[in-house]
Enzyme design. Structure first.
Site, PDB file in Angstrom:
ATOM      1  N   TYR A   1       7.354 -13.274 -14.401  1.00 32.26           N
ATOM      2  CA  TYR A   1       6.179 -12.503 -13.975  1.00 32.26           C
ATOM      3  C   TYR A   1       4.897 -13.201 -14.405  1.00 32.26           C
ATOM      4  O   TYR A   1       3.964 -13.375 -13.609  1.00 32.26           O
ATOM      5  CB  TYR A   1       6.246 -11.098 -14.569  1.00 32.26           C
TER       6      TYR A   1
ATOM      7  N   ALA B   1       0.803  -1.232   0.000  1.00 32.77           N
ATOM      8  CA  ALA B   1       0.000   0.000   0.000  1.00 32.77           C
ATOM      9  C   ALA B   1       0.826   1.268   0.000  1.00 32.77           C
ATOM     10  O   ALA B   1       0.276   2.365   0.125  1.00 32.77           O
ATOM     11  CB  ALA B   1      -0.933  -0.003   1.212  1.00 32.77           C
TER      12      ALA B   1
ATOM     13  N   VAL C   1       5.885  -8.991   2.790  1.00 36.44           N
ATOM     14  CA  VAL C   1       5.016 -10.151   2.599  1.00 36.44           C
ATOM     15  C   VAL C   1       5.806 -11.427   2.330  1.00 36.44           C
ATOM     16  O   VAL C   1       5.252 -12.532   2.404  1.00 36.44           O
ATOM     17  CB  VAL C   1       3.996  -9.915   1.463  1.00 36.44           C
TER      18      VAL C   1
END
Length: 253
Positions: free
Chosen positions: A157, A18, A65
């Protein structure tokens, strides 16, 4: 149906990644929809600025994360202030590009840790807490059109985002009987810190011209899909991956 079904008042949403781009935008949208919002990322200076802007219904917590051992502490802090996380937006992600012969095993490990494993680790933790609290929930994973198609130089990706799409479907089936929905948004081309330099090049401009609208997406064009999947408006939707791409994937089908 009225717009009230999209209202998130009384809900607590956690947004990963964020500190910039889509994650920062999503945090703003969710607060505006009435939710308490927890913004997490590694760059806490940016998070603090965001929370100052959003006010009392927002809090910032540091989280990489790729370090799942820190996730329970973050969720404990969220519960101490706002209660159980009702809405999880798995937005954090990284990208490596280049010919596959030039990419490394370390890059493969890192992109899977951040883009895929983190979603499993955080989603299962949030789901266990929702089950213990006897509450429904919604998980929204931010995948990519490259989870549905691919292109040269994007093998790592695209593989990671394809895994996100399949993980979304699998978790949706596993969590459905607990009234926890899991869906994904697959954005097309939106300007971000990862791609901004590329889109300013001649090759980037040529790519934009191949998208049917001949422009990049605007962040606000993701608001509708986000609020749909996060809210009770999507109470009968789970396991889907919605492209928001100006028709880009349609022309590749």
């Amino acid at each position: 149906m009225t717009t009230a079904v999209f209202n998130l008042s009384g809900k607590t949403a956690l947004v990963t990644g964020a500190s910039s781009g889509l994650g920062m935008h999503f945090a703003r949208v969710l607060v505006e929809a009435g939710a308490n919002v927890v913004a997490v990322a590694r760059r806490t200076d940016r998070l603090d600025t965001l929370v100052d802007e959003l006010g009392d219904r927002a809090m910032a917590l540091p989280l990489d994360v790729a370090e799942p051992e820190d996730m329970d502490s973050v969720l404990d802090q969220v519960e101490a202030r706002f209660g159980t996380v009702d809405i999880l937006i798995n937005n954090a992600g990284i990208s490596y590009d280049g010919p596959s012969l030039d990419l490394t095993a370390d890059q493969l490990d890192r992109i899977l840790d951040v883009n895929v494993k983190s979603i499993w680790h955080l989603s299962t933790r949030v789901a266990r807490r929702l089950v213990a609290a006897g509450k429904p929930g919604s998980i929204v994973n931010i995948a990519s059109i490259y989870g549905l198609n691919t292109a040269p130089t994007l093998s790592l990706y695209a593989t990671s985002k394809a895994a996100v799409v399949q993980l979304t479907k699998s978790l949706a089936l596993d969590f459905w009987h607990n009234d926890i929905r899991v869906n994904a948004i697959c954005p097309g081309y939106f300007r971000s810190e990862m791609n901004s330099d590329f889109f300013d090049t001649e090759a980037g401009q040529a790519l934009i011209k191949r998208i049917p609208p001949k422009r990049l997406g605007q962040y606000h064009e993701l608001d509708g899909p986000l609020l749909l999947l996060a809210s009770d408006a999507a109470s009968f939707m789970t396991g889907i991956a919605i492209p928001v791409d100006g028709g880009h994937t349609a022309q590749l089908a």
